[in-house]
Design a protein around this motif. Structure first.
Motif, mmCIF file in Angstrom:
data_model
loop_
_atom_site.group_PDB
_atom_site.id
_atom_site.type_symbol
_atom_site.label_atom_id
_atom_site.label_comp_id
_atom_site.label_asym_id
_atom_site.label_seq_id
_atom_site.Cartn_x
_atom_site.Cartn_y
_atom_site.Cartn_z
ATOM 1 N N GLN A 80 -3.612 -14.981 -11.104
ATOM 2 C CA GLN A 80 -4.932 -15.393 -11.595
ATOM 3 C C GLN A 80 -5.171 -14.815 -12.990
ATOM 4 O O GLN A 80 -6.044 -13.972 -13.205
ATOM 5 N N ALA A 81 -4.385 -15.275 -13.935
ATOM 6 C CA ALA A 81 -4.449 -14.745 -15.299
ATOM 7 C C ALA A 81 -5.620 -15.347 -16.062
ATOM 8 O O ALA A 81 -5.862 -16.553 -16.010
ATOM 9 N N SER B 284 -10.330 -17.893 -27.730
ATOM 10 C CA SER B 284 -9.868 -17.465 -29.061
ATOM 11 C C SER B 284 -8.352 -17.579 -29.155
ATOM 12 O O SER B 284 -7.810 -17.926 -30.210
ATOM 13 N N TRP B 285 -7.648 -17.305 -28.037
ATOM 14 C CA TRP B 285 -6.195 -17.474 -28.032
ATOM 15 C C TRP B 285 -5.841 -18.946 -28.209
ATOM 16 O O TRP B 285 -4.939 -19.285 -28.975
ATOM 17 N N LEU B 286 -6.544 -19.810 -27.492
ATOM 18 C CA LEU B 286 -6.225 -21.236 -27.541
ATOM 19 C C LEU B 286 -6.389 -21.791 -28.946
ATOM 20 O O LEU B 286 -5.529 -22.536 -29.441
ATOM 21 N N TYR B 287 -7.471 -21.442 -29.606
ATOM 22 C CA TYR B 287 -7.699 -21.946 -30.959
ATOM 23 C C TYR B 287 -6.651 -21.406 -31.934
ATOM 24 O O TYR B 287 -6.158 -22.134 -32.801
ATOM 25 N N ALA B 288 -6.309 -20.122 -31.788
ATOM 26 C CA ALA B 288 -5.300 -19.536 -32.673
ATOM 27 C C ALA B 288 -3.935 -20.176 -32.446
ATOM 28 O O ALA B 288 -3.196 -20.474 -33.399
ATOM 29 N N LEU C 175 -3.465 -23.218 -11.008
ATOM 30 C CA LEU C 175 -3.054 -23.297 -12.412
ATOM 31 C C LEU C 175 -4.251 -23.644 -13.280
ATOM 32 O O LEU C 175 -5.004 -24.573 -12.971
ATOM 33 N N THR C 176 -4.465 -22.891 -14.357
ATOM 34 C CA THR C 176 -5.499 -23.251 -15.318
ATOM 35 C C THR C 176 -4.957 -24.377 -16.183
ATOM 36 O O THR C 176 -3.926 -24.231 -16.844
ATOM 37 N N LEU D 146 -11.347 -18.922 -17.453
ATOM 38 C CA LEU D 146 -11.455 -19.187 -18.881
ATOM 39 C C LEU D 146 -12.561 -18.321 -19.489
ATOM 40 O O LEU D 146 -13.721 -18.395 -19.083
ATOM 41 N N ILE D 147 -12.193 -17.469 -20.434
ATOM 42 C CA ILE D 147 -13.157 -16.599 -21.117
ATOM 43 C C ILE D 147 -13.509 -17.228 -22.454
ATOM 44 O O ILE D 147 -12.665 -17.337 -23.358
#
Length: 287
Positions: A133-134, A139-143, A245-246, A265-266
């Protein structure tokens, strides 16, 4: 293990060819076109499949394909990988004796391109699979989207190709391309298997559709997050929800849609602060 990040090599002369033609006005035009060549994969003495591929990383492609089809087990010891460029064949050898004649007779064709086949029992084991469950930060996705879409690649050089990227946090680690999205993800699976890389804290970014097979392969690798620029199929979403799965798709500029794993999702980045995709992104190349 090779030094990371492992990135595309659009300057490799084996991967593209310059071809002359004419444009919409009748003027002479010359463009780079992706090469496509067959690769026959053997497991020990048995021929398994012939895939159409761009021809880079044949060992990873062979290992990943066999692993994702359940022909290589997690505890298998690979004693050798022999690639013969002249006859375009790769042979994977294992300590365990293998025979998949019956399995090869019941393969089912899927909606994918290139190695778009899924064997009848590919979903076996998914019923008991629960992914880590990560959490994943926006912010990671956009980068990641910004860096991946502007990284020099065969897509930007010639188009007509899919990309799949293994990431950790906001860092791309391994960026693979191929004529079929399944080939590209199999190369990632082969990399993980060959080097014993942990998957529970990784993100898989792909340019292809989020189909059932893409979701299954990601889950089988133990990767808890799958992201795409493209859209979804209903069965892909259903399986993602089943295994935890996300699943995030339609990731373009400030926009994306999450259809599974929303609770992990944060949202730590303001979409309004994210610039639109530039002309130097993946949209620049013609497909």
């Amino acid at each position: 293990m090779p030094e990371l990040p492992l990135l595309p090599d659009p300057g490799n002369p084996r991967l593209t060819r310059r071809i002359s033609g004419t444009d919409q006005t009748g003027a002479a035009a010359e463009i780079a076109v992706v090469e496509e060549r067959p690769l026959t994969i053997y497991l020990n003495r048995q021929e398994i499949v012939t895939a159409m591929t761009i021809g880079d990383y044949p060992e990873y492609l062979a290992l990943g394909f066999l692993r994702n089809q359940g022909m290589l087990r997690a505890d298998d010891t690979v004693t050798g990988i022999d690639y013969d460029e002249e006859i375009e064949t790769v042979v994977v050898r294992t300590e365990r004796e293998t025979s998949y004649e019956e399995k090869l007779q019941k393969k089912t064709r899927t909606s994918g391109c290139a190695v778009g086949t899924v064997f009848g029992d590919m979903m076996e084991g998914l019923g008991d699979l629960v992914l880590p469950q990560a959490e994943v930060r926006t912010s990671w996705l956009y980068a990641l989207a910004k860096e991946i879409n502007t990284t020099p690649s065969l897509y930007l050089e010639a188009g007509a190709i899919h990309g799949t990227v293994l990431c950790q946090g906001d860092r791309p680690l391994v960026y693979m391309e191929d004529v079929g999205r399944h080939n590209a993800v199999d190369k990632i699976a082969g990399f993980l298997f060959r080097h014993g890389v942990a998957a529970e804290d990784k993100i898989l970014y792909t340019t292809g559709r989020l189909t059932s097979e893409m979701v299954i392969k990601t889950a089988q690798m133990g990767i808890p997050v799958l992201v795409s620029r493209s859209g979804f199929t209903a069965w892909g979403v259903e399986i993602a929800r089943q295994v935890g799965l996300t699943l995030i798709g339609r990731m373009r500029g400030q926009r994306f849609v999450c259809l599974a794993g929303e609770e992990r999702l944060i949202r730590d980045a303001d979409p309004a602060s994210v610039p639109a995709e530039s002309a130097g992104s993946r949209r620049k190349a013609a497909t």
